[in-house]
Scaffold this motif. Structure first.
Motif, PDB file in Angstrom:
ATOM      1  N   SER B 764       0.863  -1.180   0.000  1.00 19.22           N
ATOM      2  CA  SER B 764       0.000   0.000   0.000  1.00 19.22           C
ATOM      3  C   SER B 764       0.894   1.222   0.000  1.00 19.22           C
ATOM      4  N   SER B 765       0.318   2.303  -0.434  1.00 19.39           N
ATOM      5  CA  SER B 765       1.136   3.508  -0.531  1.00 19.39           C
ATOM      6  C   SER B 765       0.409   4.682   0.084  1.00 19.39           C
ATOM      7  N   GLU B 766       1.165   5.569   0.708  1.00 17.36           N
ATOM      8  CA  GLU B 766       0.587   6.774   1.306  1.00 17.36           C
ATOM      9  C   GLU B 766       0.650   7.946   0.336  1.00 17.36           C
ATOM     10  N   ALA B 767       1.279   7.723  -0.754  1.00 18.97           N
ATOM     11  CA  ALA B 767       1.397   8.823  -1.712  1.00 18.97           C
ATOM     12  C   ALA B 767       0.937   8.317  -3.070  1.00 18.97           C
ATOM     13  N   PRO B 768       0.342   9.174  -3.828  1.00 20.24           N
ATOM     14  CA  PRO B 768      -0.072   8.723  -5.157  1.00 20.24           C
ATOM     15  C   PRO B 768       1.134   8.514  -6.064  1.00 20.24           C
ATOM     16  N   GLY B 769       0.965   7.700  -7.057  1.00 24.44           N
ATOM     17  CA  GLY B 769       2.070   7.448  -7.989  1.00 24.44           C
ATOM     18  C   GLY B 769       1.930   6.065  -8.588  1.00 24.44           C
ATOM     19  N   LEU B 770       3.040   5.593  -9.152  1.00 26.09           N
ATOM     20  CA  LEU B 770       3.045   4.292  -9.817  1.00 26.09           C
ATOM     21  C   LEU B 770       3.868   3.342  -8.961  1.00 26.09           C
ATOM     22  N   LEU B 771       3.303   2.190  -8.696  1.00 29.58           N
ATOM     23  CA  LEU B 771       4.016   1.194  -7.905  1.00 29.58           C
ATOM     24  C   LEU B 771       4.356   0.018  -8.800  1.00 29.58           C
ATOM     25  N   THR B 772       5.618  -0.370  -8.771  1.00 28.87           N
ATOM     26  CA  THR B 772       5.983  -1.567  -9.516  1.00 28.87           C
ATOM     27  C   THR B 772       7.282  -2.112  -8.923  1.00 28.87           C
ATOM     28  N   VAL B 773       7.699  -3.220  -9.476  1.00 30.06           N
ATOM     29  CA  VAL B 773       8.962  -3.793  -9.031  1.00 30.06           C
ATOM     30  C   VAL B 773      10.066  -3.215  -9.902  1.00 30.06           C
ATOM     31  N   VAL B 774      11.074  -2.698  -9.265  1.00 29.32           N
ATOM     32  CA  VAL B 774      12.151  -2.073 -10.029  1.00 29.32           C
ATOM     33  C   VAL B 774      13.138  -3.130 -10.496  1.00 29.32           C
ATOM     34  N   SER B 775      13.543  -3.956  -9.592  1.00 30.37           N
ATOM     35  CA  SER B 775      14.482  -4.975 -10.036  1.00 30.37           C
ATOM     36  C   SER B 775      14.372  -6.206  -9.160  1.00 30.37           C
ATOM     37  N   ILE B 776      14.759  -7.296  -9.760  1.00 32.38           N
ATOM     38  CA  ILE B 776      14.789  -8.562  -9.041  1.00 32.38           C
ATOM     39  C   ILE B 776      16.227  -9.049  -9.146  1.00 32.38           C
ATOM     40  N   THR B 777      16.891  -9.116  -8.038  1.00 24.98           N
ATOM     41  CA  THR B 777      18.289  -9.513  -8.093  1.00 24.98           C
ATOM     42  C   THR B 777      18.426 -10.940  -7.573  1.00 24.98           C
TER      43      THR B 777
END
Lengths: 154, 1279
Positions: B764-777
């Motif tokens: 969940s996010s407290e700020a609006p925007g786009l949530l995604t996975v940046v990287s999987i290491t």
């Protein structure tokens, strides 16, 4: 008169220059035709750009180059999909009309294959060329057979 | 090309010997009598620096100028009359023509020292042509001999003045000296002339003299003397040159060549003729020549040259002489003949037994002739012929080679092939440096209009059909490449041979030589040349894929030659493009070679990197397992160079190790809401990663979260381990601003083919925007190795079947299709603002009313909201409707923007009233009301409105970031009229007489003539049509008199104060009458124009509200109706008083007006007195009026004396228009016998009852005149 064409290989290349399908009708030398297809892109780009804006929206690009016993011919569809065929280098005239006919048949085969509603073209660069879609391969092989009675594809 | 004798390849040009240009302090080398061969370019000795003698510097400059005239080259297509200049000594000797001296008796039967018939010749007994023959003609025997000599000049006596008398003795001495010297000079020339004449060589003498000498009158006679004495030709045999500058020397050289070109051509022509004679003689003798029996093969070495050989010889010689002459076509023909015959010779092993010296020589000859033919074709721009000749040469010799036992399986064959390709490439390269261009071979459709300049027409015709690809000339890079390929093949055969030797089989011939060859250097050189040429010939925008391909070959060659570090650099560059364009089939062999290089260099990190990438590209399970084993071996047996630092293998451009797929449950979520996600990590079915020591997987989300770390732990539960899909729950993601770091989660991080690990959690996010996975290491750890492999979400192998689906159940495994295209990210948005917007108004609106709409906004949210209202009045579709809105001092017929309601605290409401004014026509009005709210921090409410304004405007750009919301509401307001007005209009004719024709007052400005128009009486009825009661406060007629009409009076003029204000309910009406005087001009009468009403009524009213109050004051205006201009033609107006007194005479008047515009009227008037009439009349009984012109009138008067009381009818007056008489024949059924035609009756109008009504309702223009009864007028007679 010129003997019938024989196709050594056919390559379909996406507008992003990713290989879609490279079909070889010569046994044991598949890699060479990958290189032929890839290097042909250079000439295709050069030729379609130098001719593109000025005149003729003709898809057929003619002989790209002849090297290593192979003559590579190019074709670019209006949507920038490229088709390259490799003919064996024999000492005879290759008639443009025949090559164009072959290209049109190949283009049509691609067109029919890509009209498949279950293919998501933009998901994978391979698109219709991937192993999952056999009909396209079959069609390309048929064209090769029809053109010059080429050998059984490997 | 260096593998062939240069003599056989160079372009031949006429040879000129230049003698007498030895430098005075000549070093011994240049003084040698042997001329330099053209192959050696000797740098001229440095010019003497200190010599003052102008001649020595002239000689030096001449040497430079002459030697720079022509460079020896293989490619020289220009045919400018150029000579090959060779500087020789004065006493140069020519080689003997025959071995025996001419005095010998055997001279006639002897042959040239180079002839195969001469025993001492290198060609004896069966050689064809040796390079030495060419050398003889290019270096030893000239076609023109130029001799430079110094003309004697007597020393000048310096002290002599021109005024001194000439010293006759001295003069005589001088002349004698001159004569003596000239004779010597002539003798020298004559000696040379004798030698050159023997050979038919042209001799030219150039005398060097001072500039002064040129002006000497005795020069001509001296020159003539010298020429005679030495026997020089009369033409172009004697030149005089004085010391001049370099540019003039060049001109001199040019003119010298021009003058001597013809003799040179003649020289070579005579040679040709001689050879042709010999050939003809020979071919005649051939017919009687019997081929030697085959048994003589054993003694082949002593066998004389065969007739075919002679033919080759002669044709070749003639070709060379033609080439000397610059006749390319002739040369080509002879070369072709020579080549053809040579082919016949090669065709038979009897004629040319393989592997003999002669055979090798002939092969070289054939190769060089081929080059010459190809070159001559190219000179002529016959590119395909050139290429086709070259190809057929190679093909033929390939065929021959098989017969000679040096077929494709031998390195000799490939060496020869490589050499042919290389020669062609070098020839083309040389050509491209000067004049040769390469066609691009586009199809004819692409070159319409672009005529290829050099191509002959018949070739175009062939081209139209198609192209022989093997005849399409390409740039030399292609041929260098082929040469390199052939050399590779040569090396391969050689290595095979070497292997054969080590196994004890026989070594191939030439093996010892071959062993000395460094094949790899050769291959590299050829590839590098090709690479450079490809680069040169590729366009600037080209991606260089062709060059990459050659670079790959180069890299392979480096690998072969064990220069691994260089190879690796090439591989790095090449792999970049191949990865980007996903040509993995080409990438795989590249990677394995690269890996092999790394192995050789023992670069463990590179090896590990490459292995990881190669595992990603693995084709099948076995391959992936093998590669993993290799990788494991490295990890176990070695330590990384940079210990402690993880090795990062970026797989972003290449195929990933694991397929990844990220799926969010919903595409959009509100701030603070949780959204569930599933991240799948899977292996395709053709890959086994079970052996990879994956230690952990770190999943990093967009900023602000602790990454999820999965730690490997071997499965404990056997059942779970077997399933294809494993599920790991990671719960809710922890934001970074919380102190508590999340725990690492254990999972089984080993993948068998087709296995899938699903990581499920929520965020969940407290700020609006786009949530995604940046990287999987993915982290591999083994011993001291740590390898990090960043993956991107949603990448997969081509073969993979991973689609964005939601795992709903593990047993059985069930997925749900989400039906979205992009499931890999979720958009977080603010919660919408809770605003209650209420619009209240009392429909319907009335026209002309400021109709109030109350906007009531209540904040039911928890946030403080800054509210701004925009109102848009939609354009109405009703005709003639006008409208506008008033909002907060702003007035607009369209949009009112940005009406601020300020910050509204939670639970507080704000109200604003919007006024809509509709006028014109009733109908629906539509309003769009947009309420925009922006959440503000309660603290910021103290800031004034001024600085809040720019903030809201700037928020447009960063709309997503600002928590704002918009509510749209559309209302439709029906509008009806409040009052309606109806008009009744009647017209009365004027009693005033028409002004006389010449009345001057008519032209004055304020002249008012209503005699024509009369008076219109307008009765206005105003009705209250509103659905509610109105209070009418005032009614007023605003006069707007115009030149055609003016209001005379109005009923509202009489101030009747108690009439208004008054309440009117629906249906109530009141009336108002006004009189309007009309004064139309003639042209308006003719045009039947209408007259606009000269004023309007203004009604001021208020709406009576249901609550009891009154609404806003509104004003409605009704314009007076449009008035007609009465149309009359001929009319009689009867003016009768209303009341008369018995027995008192009463005058009556009849006015006859002709109002026709153009026609005059002829009118008769009859007063019919009947006995029953109650009058006695005095006046005209029956008569004709004077002719009435248009616009004139006539007045008649009678005196009537009533004799009865009461309402009595006045006597009948009949007015007839004679002009309109009905012709007897047209009588309507009544046969008239009267000659006197009665004519048509003219209407007699009693002016007292002149109601010419015209209903003016709804602008109707049908004027209905009510006819009146003639003579129906009555008078009330009182006693």
């Amino acid at each position: 008169m010129a003997p019938p064409l024989r196709l050594n290989a056919v390559a379909f290349i996406s507008p992003q220059n990713h290989p879609i399908l490279i079909r070889t009708f010569e046994k044991g030398d598949e890699l060479k035709y990958h290189y032929v297809a890839h290097t042909s892109l250079d000439v295709i780009e050069e030729r379609s750009q130098s001719n593109g804006p000025t005149k003729s929206n003709d898809c057929y690009l003619g002989l790209l180059y002849a090297m290593d016993e192979i003559a590579a011919y190019g074709y670019i569809t209006p949507l920038k999909m490229k088709i390259v065929i490799a003919l064996p280098l024999t000492d005879s005239v290759v008639r443009d009309a025949e090559v164009i006919m072959t290209f049109k048949a190949l283009h049509l085969a691609y067109y029919h294959a890509s009209s498949n509603p279950f293919i998501r073209l933009h998901d994978t660069p391979a698109g219709v060329g991937s192993a999952k879609w056999k009909r396209f391969r079959r069609k390309v092989d048929e064209i090769s057979r029809a053109v010059g009675g080429g050998s059984v594809p490997s | 090309m260096n593998s062939y004798p240069a003599e056989l390849l160079v372009q031949l040009a006429p040879v000129m010997f230049v003698a007498g240009l030895d430098l005075p302090p000549a070093p011994s080398t240049t003084a040698s009598t042997t001329p330099q061969s053209p192959g050696q370019t000797q740098t001229p000795p440095p010019a003497p620096t200190k010599t003052q003698d102008p001649f020595s510097s002239l000689v030096a400059r001449l040497r430079d100028a002459l030697q720079s005239q022509r460079k020896v080259a293989i490619w020289a297509p220009e045919r400018t009359r150029e000579f090959q200049m060779i500087l020789v000594g004065k006493d140069v000797r020519f080689p003997p023509r025959k071995l025996v001296p001419p005095e010998d008796l055997a001279y006639a039967s002897a042959h040239s020292p180079l002839s195969p018939l001469t025993h001492s010749s290198p060609l004896y007994p069966d050689g064809l042509i040796a390079p030495i023959w060419i050398r003889k003609h290019t270096a030893l025997v000239p076609s023109v001999f130029v001799l430079f000599l110094r003309l004697f000049e007597a020393p000048v006596l310096h002290a002599r003045s021109p005024l001194d008398p000439s010293d006759p003795e001295h003069e005589r001495d001088k002349t004698e000296e001159e004569r003596r010297r000239d004779t010597d000079l002539s003798a020298e020339v004559a000696a040379r002339k004798k030698i050159t004449n023997e050979r038919g060589i042209k001799l030219t003498v150039v005398l060097l003299a001072t500039r002064r000498m040129l002006d000497d009158p005795s020069l001509d006679s001296r020159l003539t003397f010298i020429r005679r004495q030495s026997g020089l030709d009369s033409r172009a045999a004697l030149f005089v040159l004085s010391p001049v500058g370099t540019s003039e020397l060049n001109d001199f050289a040019r003119s010298l060549q021009d003058a001597l070109y013809e003799p040179a051509v003649e020289y070579y022509t005579s040679h040709s003729k001689r050879v042709r004679r010999k050939r003809n003689r020979h071919s005649q003798s051939v017919s009687s020549y019997n081929p030697p029996p085959l048994v003589s093969m054993g003694v082949a070495s002593t066998r004389p040259l065969r007739p075919e050989g002679w033919t080759v010889r002669y044709e070749y010689k003639m070709a060379c002489f033609a080439e000397f002459r610059g006749e390319d076509e002739v040369a080509l023909k002879h070369y072709q003949d020579a080549y053809a015959t040579l082919m016949i010779m090669f065709g038979s092993t009897a004629i040319l037994p393989p592997r003999t010296k002669r055979w090798a020589e002939a092969k070289v000859l054939a190769d060089t002739i081929n080059v010459k033919i190809t070159k001559l074709y190219l000179y002529n721009h016959e590119r395909s012929l050139a290429l086709s000749h070259h190809n057929s040469h190679m093909r033929r010799f390939a065929d021959f080679s098989r017969g000679w036992g040096i077929g494709e399986e031998t390195f000799e064959y490939w060496s020869w092939m490589a050499r042919q390709h290389r020669v062609l490439a070098e020839l083309l390269e040389q050509g491209s440096n000067s004049s040769l261009t390469f066609p691009t071979n586009p199809p004819p459709s692409l070159t319409v209009g672009a005529s290829s300049a050099g191509t002959p027409v018949e070739l175009d015709a062939v081209r139209a059909l198609g192209l022989n690809p093997s005849h399409a000339l390409q740039h030399p890079g292609h041929y260098y490449y082929m040469a390199a390929r052939c050399t590779e093949a040569r090396r391969e055969r050689f290595l095979a041979n070497e292997k054969g030797i080590s196994q004890g089989t026989n070594s191939a011939p030439g093996y010892a030589n071959e062993k000395k060859v460094n094949h790899l250097t050769l291959i590299l050189e050829l590839y590098t040349k090709s690479y450079e040429l490809f680069k040169k010939h590729s366009s600037t925008m080209s991606q260089g894929r062709l060059t990459l391909w050659i670079a790959y070959r180069i890299a392979r060659t480096y690998y072969e030659s064990e220069k691994f570090d260089i190879a690796i650099r090439f591989f790095e560059r090449i792999a970049k493009t191949y990865r980007r364009e996903k040509w993995k089939h080409m990438l795989r062999p590249l990677l394995s070679t690269w890996y092999a290089c790394a192995q050789k260099l023992n670069d463990v990190e590179l090896m590990a990197t490459l292995l990881v990438e190669m595992i990603g590209y693995a084709q099948d399970v076995d391959e992936s397992r093998t590669l993993q084993e290799d990788l494991l071996a490295i990890l176990k047996n070695s330590v990384p160079v940079s210990a402690g630092k993880p090795l990062v293998v970026d797989l972003k451009e290449s195929d990933p190790l694991l397929d990844t797929m990220l799926v969010f449950w919903t595409p959009e979520v509100r701030v603070g809401e949780e959204v569930a996600f599933q991240l799948s990590l899977a292996t395709p079915t053709n890959m086994d990663l079970s052996a990879l020591p994956i230690d952990s997987v770190t999943i990093t989300f967009s900023d602000g979260y602790y990454p999820v770390v999965l730690q490997h732990s071997p499965p404990t539960d056997v059942q779970v381990a077997d399933t294809v899909v494993r599920l790991v729950k990671v719960g809710k993601l922890v934001p970074e601003d919380e102190d508590e770091e999340p725990e690492e989660i254990c999972a089984d991080l080993r993948w068998k083919p087709g296995e899938r690990l699903v990581v499920s959690g929520s965020i969940s996010s407290e700020a609006p925007g786009l949530l995604t996975v940046v990287s999987i290491t993915v982290v591999l750890a083994q011993n001291s190795w740590t390898i990090e492999m960043p993956h991107e979400p949603c990448v997969s192998h081509e073969i993979s079947t991973l689609v964005p689906r939601w795992l709903t159940s593990l047993q059985p495994i069930r997925f749900l299709q989400l039906g979205r295209n992009d499931c890999s990210s979720v958009v977080v948005r603010h919660r919408p603002h809770e605003l209650a917007v209420e619009l209240s108004h009392q429909a319907p609106a009335l026209l002309d009313e400021e109709y109030p709409i109350v906007i009531d906004i209540t904040n039911v949210d928890e946030r403080h909201l800054d509210v701004v209202v925009d109102v848009l009045l939609q354009p109405t579709e009703v005709d003639q409707a006008a409208q506008y809105i008033i909002f907060d001092d702003q007035r607009s017929s369209g949009l009112i923007k940005g009406i601020r309601l300020g910050t509204i605290a939670p639970g507080v409401s704000a109200t604003k009233t919007l006024y809509l004014v509709g006028s014109g026509a009733p109908g629906d009005r539509m309003l769009d009301i947009s309420v925009q709210s922006t959440s503000v921090q309660p603290g910021s409410t103290s800031t004034g409105d001024d600085d809040a304004e720019p903030r809201s405007s700037s928020s447009l750009s960063a709309h997503a970031a600002v928590d704002s919301c918009e509510k749209l509401q559309t209302i439709v307001i029906p509008t009806s009229g409040a009052l309606t007005a109806t008009y009744d209009v009647v017209y009365r004719r004027s009693k005033n007489a028409m002004p006389a024709l010449a009345d001057l007052s008519t032209v004055e400005d304020d002249f008012w003539d209503d005699s024509y128009g009369g008076v219109a009486v307008v009765t206005t009825r105003i009705e209250c049509s509103a659905p509610c009661g109105l209070v009418i406060e005032n009614l007023k007629l605003h006069r707007q008199d115009n030149p055609l009409a003016k209001v005379l009076d109005c009923s509202s003029d009489e101030s009747n104060d108690d009439m208004f204000p008054d309440e009117y309910f629906p249906g109530d009406e009141f009336c108002n009458v006004s009189r309007i005087s009309l004064s139309p001009r003639e042209e308006q009468v003719l045009g039947e124009e209408k007259i606009t009403g000269p004023g309007d009524y203004e009604v001021v009213w208020r709406r009576m509200l249901p609550a009891g109050g009154l609404g806003r004051q509104s004003t409605t205006r009704f314009a007076l109706p449009t008035l007609m201009i009465p149309q009359d033609e001929l009319i009689a107006l009867l003016d009768v008083p209303s009341v008369a007194k018995l027995h008192v005479s009463t005058p009556i008047h009849l006015t006859v007006r002709n109002r026709h515009s153009s026609r005059s009227a002829n009118v008769t008037v009859t007063l019919d007195l009947d006995l029953s009439d109650a009058f006695i009349a005095a006046g005209l009984r029956n008569g004709r009026l004077p002719i009435l012109l248009p616009g004139s009138e006539e007045k008649l008067s009678w005196n009537l004396i009533p004799i009865e009381c009461g309402h009595v009818k006045i006597p009948r007056i009949k007015v007839m228009d004679v002009r309109r008489a009905v012709l007897p024949s047209q009588g309507v059924g009544v046969p008239s016998t009267e000659v006197d035609v009665e004519g048509e009756a003219v209407k007699v109008v009693d002016v007292r009852a002149d109601w010419n009504t015209a209903r003016m309702q709804s602008a109707g223009d049908s004027v209905v005149a009510i006819p009146q009864q003639d003579g129906a007028s009555t008078i009330l007679v009182l006693p």
